[in-house]
Design a protein around this motif. Structure first.
Motif, PDB file in Angstrom:
ATOM      1  N   ALA A 192       0.879  -1.165   0.000  1.00  0.00           N
ATOM      2  CA  ALA A 192       0.000   0.000   0.000  1.00  0.00           C
ATOM      3  C   ALA A 192       0.916   1.214   0.000  1.00  0.00           C
ATOM      4  CB  ALA A 192      -0.899   0.003   1.226  1.00  0.00           C
ATOM      5  N   SER A 193       0.425   2.356  -0.467  1.00  0.00           N
ATOM      6  CA  SER A 193       1.290   3.538  -0.566  1.00  0.00           C
ATOM      7  C   SER A 193       0.596   4.760   0.006  1.00  0.00           C
ATOM      8  CB  SER A 193       1.702   3.784  -2.018  1.00  0.00           C
ATOM      9  OG  SER A 193       0.582   3.946  -2.864  1.00  0.00           O
ATOM     10  N   LEU A 194       1.403   5.643   0.605  1.00  0.00           N
ATOM     11  CA  LEU A 194       0.908   6.863   1.220  1.00  0.00           C
ATOM     12  C   LEU A 194       1.119   8.046   0.288  1.00  0.00           C
ATOM     13  CD1 LEU A 194       2.272   6.584   4.883  1.00  0.00           C
ATOM     14  CD2 LEU A 194       0.085   5.779   3.969  1.00  0.00           C
ATOM     15  N   TRP A 195       0.129   8.955   0.261  1.00  0.00           N
ATOM     16  CA  TRP A 195       0.207  10.165  -0.545  1.00  0.00           C
ATOM     17  C   TRP A 195      -0.337  11.324   0.270  1.00  0.00           C
ATOM     18  CZ3 TRP A 195       2.806   9.606  -4.990  1.00  0.00           C
ATOM     19  CH2 TRP A 195       2.924   8.310  -5.503  1.00  0.00           C
ATOM     20  N   GLY A 196       0.179  12.513   0.007  1.00  0.00           N
ATOM     21  CA  GLY A 196      -0.264  13.680   0.760  1.00  0.00           C
ATOM     22  C   GLY A 196       0.367  13.684   2.141  1.00  0.00           C
ATOM     23  N   GLY A 197      -0.448  13.873   3.145  1.00  0.00           N
ATOM     24  CA  GLY A 197       0.078  13.901   4.504  1.00  0.00           C
ATOM     25  C   GLY A 197       0.581  15.270   4.930  1.00  0.00           C
ATOM     26  N   GLY A 198       0.253  16.306   4.164  1.00  0.00           N
ATOM     27  CA  GLY A 198       0.705  17.644   4.518  1.00  0.00           C
ATOM     28  C   GLY A 198      -0.067  18.218   5.699  1.00  0.00           C
ATOM     29  N   THR A 199       0.643  18.986   6.521  1.00  0.00           N
ATOM     30  CA  THR A 199       0.057  19.611   7.709  1.00  0.00           C
ATOM     31  C   THR A 199       0.296  21.114   7.672  1.00  0.00           C
ATOM     32  OG1 THR A 199       0.506  17.605   9.001  1.00  0.00           O
ATOM     33  CG2 THR A 199       0.041  19.615  10.238  1.00  0.00           C
ATOM     34  N   LEU A 200      -0.705  21.899   8.056  1.00  0.00           N
ATOM     35  CA  LEU A 200      -0.549  23.349   8.097  1.00  0.00           C
ATOM     36  C   LEU A 200       0.601  23.730   9.028  1.00  0.00           C
ATOM     37  CD1 LEU A 200      -4.239  24.653   8.241  1.00  0.00           C
ATOM     38  CD2 LEU A 200      -2.837  24.102   6.261  1.00  0.00           C
ATOM     39  N   PRO A 201       1.376  24.748   8.662  1.00  0.00           N
ATOM     40  CA  PRO A 201       2.572  25.094   9.442  1.00  0.00           C
ATOM     41  C   PRO A 201       2.325  25.265  10.935  1.00  0.00           C
ATOM     42  CG  PRO A 201       2.557  26.322   7.385  1.00  0.00           C
ATOM     43  CD  PRO A 201       1.240  25.596   7.453  1.00  0.00           C
ATOM     44  N   ALA A 202       1.216  25.876  11.320  1.00  0.00           N
ATOM     45  CA  ALA A 202       0.962  26.140  12.739  1.00  0.00           C
ATOM     46  C   ALA A 202       0.777  24.865  13.555  1.00  0.00           C
ATOM     47  CB  ALA A 202      -0.273  27.037  12.887  1.00  0.00           C
ATOM     48  N   TRP A 203       0.507  23.747  12.878  1.00  0.00           N
ATOM     49  CA  TRP A 203       0.247  22.497  13.590  1.00  0.00           C
ATOM     50  C   TRP A 203       1.376  21.486  13.452  1.00  0.00           C
ATOM     51  CZ3 TRP A 203      -3.535  21.355  16.996  1.00  0.00           C
ATOM     52  CH2 TRP A 203      -4.566  22.295  17.113  1.00  0.00           C
ATOM     53  N   ARG A 204       2.458  21.861  12.833  1.00  0.00           N
ATOM     54  CA  ARG A 204       3.566  20.919  12.679  1.00  0.00           C
ATOM     55  C   ARG A 204       4.318  20.732  14.002  1.00  0.00           C
ATOM     56  NH1 ARG A 204       5.520  23.461   6.838  1.00  0.00           N
ATOM     57  NH2 ARG A 204       3.619  22.831   5.731  1.00  0.00           N
ATOM     58  N   GLY A 205       4.896  19.548  14.142  1.00  0.00           N
ATOM     59  CA  GLY A 205       5.658  19.251  15.341  1.00  0.00           C
ATOM     60  C   GLY A 205       4.827  18.860  16.544  1.00  0.00           C
ATOM     61  N   ARG A 206       3.535  18.614  16.340  1.00  0.00           N
ATOM     62  CA  ARG A 206       2.656  18.258  17.462  1.00  0.00           C
ATOM     63  C   ARG A 206       2.169  16.813  17.402  1.00  0.00           C
ATOM     64  NH1 ARG A 206      -1.354  23.411  18.536  1.00  0.00           N
ATOM     65  NH2 ARG A 206      -0.020  25.072  17.693  1.00  0.00           N
ATOM     66  N   GLY A 207       2.572  16.068  16.376  1.00  0.00           N
ATOM     67  CA  GLY A 207       2.164  14.670  16.284  1.00  0.00           C
ATOM     68  C   GLY A 207       1.016  14.403  15.343  1.00  0.00           C
ATOM     69  N   VAL A 208       0.534  15.428  14.639  1.00  0.00           N
ATOM     70  CA  VAL A 208      -0.588  15.221  13.708  1.00  0.00           C
ATOM     71  C   VAL A 208      -0.154  14.312  12.569  1.00  0.00           C
ATOM     72  CG1 VAL A 208      -2.237  16.334  12.167  1.00  0.00           C
ATOM     73  CG2 VAL A 208      -1.557  17.470  14.281  1.00  0.00           C
ATOM     74  N   PHE A 209       1.005  14.587  11.992  1.00  0.00           N
ATOM     75  CA  PHE A 209       1.496  13.782  10.870  1.00  0.00           C
ATOM     76  C   PHE A 209       1.660  12.323  11.276  1.00  0.00           C
ATOM     77  CE2 PHE A 209       4.982  11.971   8.374  1.00  0.00           C
ATOM     78  CZ  PHE A 209       4.559  12.226   7.083  1.00  0.00           C
ATOM     79  N   ARG A 210       2.244  12.090  12.452  1.00  0.00           N
ATOM     80  CA  ARG A 210       2.448  10.712  12.914  1.00  0.00           C
ATOM     81  C   ARG A 210       1.118   9.983  13.088  1.00  0.00           C
ATOM     82  NH1 ARG A 210       6.205  13.502  16.002  1.00  0.00           N
ATOM     83  NH2 ARG A 210       4.897  13.436  17.860  1.00  0.00           N
ATOM     84  N   SER A 211       0.105  10.695  13.567  1.00  0.00           N
ATOM     85  CA  SER A 211      -1.197  10.040  13.754  1.00  0.00           C
ATOM     86  C   SER A 211      -1.823   9.689  12.413  1.00  0.00           C
ATOM     87  CB  SER A 211      -2.132  10.940  14.564  1.00  0.00           C
ATOM     88  OG  SER A 211      -2.523  12.092  13.847  1.00  0.00           O
TER      89      SER A 211
END
Length: 261
Positions: A192-211
């Motif tokens: 399976a493959s992942l695409w996108g996954g972008g996070t708004l700058p104000a929310w980076r570094g908080r674990g949103v991407f990992r979730s």
């Protein structure tokens, strides 16, 4: 992970056996080239090649001629192990433009954390309708720039057709979409493959991407896939490697303007 064995499986199962990116799409085998064709919003380009140095320029010219009928830009997806070694220089000479290189990362899904909740105040919402697709497109447009409406139309068509090849998720802070991503299920393969996954700058570094990664990995695990693959940008690459992804190669999209050049 046996990197060479996994790379060989990726090459054989995904690059050499691509699925059309749109209902009107087709896959064509032309000697040392495999290409995906689509007259509409779907991705069009060369997915795999293995060229002899003596005839490489003629093959490149033949692809330009074949794609000219689409009258729109298309892509030659180059990987660092493709032959001949000077293929990037030949593509440049033929009128292609290189886009930023990305890392080909693969992980054993069994080795990934599958339960990573989002940070407080954020919830993950499965994309199941036009409203969810619109939210995903808005996030992609803001994070990556450009117009991602073709991605939205392709995703919406896939949801309507119930093909089961794509799932998407949006992260919401209150009612505001702050991150979004998709996962493609390549049935009949281990991947399976992942695409996108972008996070708004104000929310980076908080674990949103990992979730979002864990959420999509769990969807792939539930469907029996062994590997999760992603073409990682410099921003996401270190995060994914910390989660357990392994770098197998680099990949560079070479874009052609369409027509005769």
């Amino acid at each position: 992970m046996d990197r060479q064995a996994v790379l060989a499986a990726f090459d054989e199962q995904l690059r050499r056996r691509p699925e059309p990116d749109a209902p009107d799409g087709s896959v064509e085998h032309d000697g040392g080239v495999i290409r995906s064709m689509s007259a509409g919003d779907g991705w069009a380009g060369v997915t795999w090649c293995d060229l002899d140095p003596a005839g490489a320029d003629a093959v490149i010219a033949a692809q330009i001629h074949r794609f000219a009928g689409l009258a729109r830009p298309w892509e030659w997806k180059h990987y660092s192990y493709d032959r001949p070694p000077d293929l990037p220089d030949r593509l440049l000479a033929a009128g292609f433009t290189p886009q930023p290189a990305e890392a080909l990362l693969v992980a054993e899904i069994a080795d990934l954390p599958l339960e990573v909740p989002p940070p407080p105040g954020v919830e993950l919402l499965a994309v199941v309708d036009e409203q969810g697709v619109d939210a995903l497109v808005r996030v992609h447009d803001e994070v990556f720039g450009g117009d991602h409406s073709p991605v939205g139309r392709t995703l919406l068509a896939g949801l309507a057709g119930q093909s089961g090849t794509t799932a998407a998720v949006v992260a919401l802070a209150g009612r505001t979409p702050i991150s979004a991503g998709r996962v493609e299920f390549h049935h009949g393969t281990d991947f399976a493959s992942l695409w996108g996954g972008g996070t708004l700058p104000a929310w980076r570094g908080r674990g949103v991407f990992r979730s979002l990664v864990a959420h999509r990995a769990a969807l792939a695990a539930a469907r029996g896939f062994r590997y999760l693959q992603v073409d990682a940008s410099p921003d996401s690459r270190p995060i994914l490697k910390r989660l357990g992804f392994v770098e197998l190669a680099t990949t560079t999209p070479f874009t052609h303007p369409g027509g005769a050049g």
